[in-house]
Design an enzyme around this catalytic site. Sequence first.
Site, PDB file in Angstrom:
ATOM      1  CG  ASN A 160       1.542  -3.334   5.048  1.00 23.31           C
ATOM      2  OD1 ASN A 160       2.601  -3.518   4.433  1.00 23.31           O
ATOM      3  ND2 ASN A 160       1.105  -4.148   5.994  1.00 23.31           N
ATOM      4  CE  LYS A 220      -0.774  -6.751   4.473  1.00 21.95           C
ATOM      5  NZ  LYS A 220      -1.818  -7.650   4.988  1.00 21.95           N
ATOM      6  CD  GLU A 230      -3.322  -3.562  10.352  1.00 25.78           C
ATOM      7  OE1 GLU A 230      -3.691  -3.005   9.321  1.00 25.78           O
ATOM      8  OE2 GLU A 230      -2.354  -4.341  10.393  1.00 25.78           O
ATOM      9  CB  SER A 252     -11.133  -6.264   4.932  1.00 26.46           C
ATOM     10  OG  SER A 252     -10.512  -7.546   4.910  1.00 26.46           O
ATOM     11  CG  HIS A 301       1.431  -6.207   9.809  1.00 29.51           C
ATOM     12  ND1 HIS A 301       0.997  -7.474   9.502  1.00 29.51           N
ATOM     13  CD2 HIS A 301       0.563  -5.354   9.222  1.00 29.51           C
ATOM     14  CE1 HIS A 301      -0.088  -7.380   8.753  1.00 29.51           C
ATOM     15  NE2 HIS A 301      -0.373  -6.103   8.568  1.00 29.51           N
ATOM     16  N   GLY A 354      -6.965  -9.150   5.266  1.00 32.46           N
ATOM     17  CA  GLY A 354      -6.903  -9.930   4.035  1.00 32.46           C
ATOM     18  C   GLY A 354      -8.047 -10.917   3.865  1.00 32.46           C
ATOM     19  CD  GLU A 398       0.266  -9.904   6.833  1.00 32.61           C
ATOM     20  OE1 GLU A 398       1.147  -9.243   6.272  1.00 32.61           O
ATOM     21  OE2 GLU A 398      -0.952  -9.808   6.542  1.00 32.61           O
TER      22      GLU A 398
HETATM   23  P1  PGA Z   1      -5.829  -5.790   4.283  1.00 29.83           P
HETATM   24  O1  PGA Z   1      -4.477  -5.688   5.172  1.00 29.83           O
HETATM   25  O2  PGA Z   1      -6.270  -4.388   4.009  1.00 29.83           O
HETATM   26  O3  PGA Z   1      -5.415  -6.545   3.055  1.00 29.83           O
HETATM   27  O4  PGA Z   1      -6.818  -6.532   5.114  1.00 29.83           O
HETATM   28  C1  PGA Z   1      -4.358  -4.734   6.182  1.00 29.83           C
HETATM   29  C2  PGA Z   1      -2.997  -4.850   6.834  1.00 29.83           C
HETATM   30  O5  PGA Z   1      -2.524  -5.972   7.032  1.00 29.83           O
HETATM   31  O6  PGA Z   1      -2.369  -3.831   7.172  1.00 29.83           O
END
Ligand code: PGA
Length: 251
Positions: free
Chosen positions: A9, A11, A167, A213, A95, A173, A97
């Site tokens: 992803n 983003k 997630e 992560s 997601h 993140g 976010e």
């Molecule tokens: P990350 O994000 O690997 O940077 O923690 C995962 C995601 O949001 O899909």
Amino acid sequence: MRTPLLAGNWKLNCTRDEARALAQAIVDGSKNATDREVMIAPTFVSLDVVADVVAGSNVGLGAQDVYWEASGAFTGEVSAPMLKDARCTHAIIGHSERRQFFGETDYTVARKVAAAVENDLSPVVCVGESLDQREAGTTMGVIEKQIAGGLCELPAEHYPKLVIAYEPVWAIGTGKVATPDQAEDVHAHIRKLLETVLTPAAASATRILYGGSVKPDNVDELMTRPNVDGALVGGASLKADDFLRIVNFAS
Ligand code: PGA
């Protein structure tokens, strides 16, 4: 029997030139990964350049969101038929976010899932609890609501397209990865839920990815757990070497 899926992803990252180069490196490095599936999700404006790069390879193309109406007066949105036309194979939906910053709810997730599958896109439906919810002991209840609400408009004939991504918000993140046992606990619970929300057969066939992560140094152990069927990777998917190490996890 479930083919692992390793998904990136991207983003809000990469110009089109950067997207083209990153996609090319991923296609080149995934050539021998024939026992697993790979998918990358650039921004909408890079879909077309990445589609050219992944054409004919074993790398799928994902959108990071999708709108449920096909067309009309919905400024700023992109529809499932348009994503299909742009050669997408997958759409990430719900997601955290999007839930946190853009008002996504289980209701909008459900409508987007229905629109995606009707247009032959695999929905990658994201669920996960916040740190407060985990500390309050309500993780499983939160997941149950997201799964039941998000999948309520998924027709049975499209169950095979579904992918779930667990997630935990506190792991996205942050560098704080869920332990393999924490991930496995929730994944096993999700599979149990899918037995009633979908069917037992669909539950055992659905891929459940872990996200939050995921890095080259933790993917191998996460993937040893029986209900962890792949990864949805944010930060580490932006570096070709890191993502390819994840794609080529030791099985
Ligand atoms: P990350 O994000 O690997 O940077 O923690 C995962 C995601 O949001 O899909």
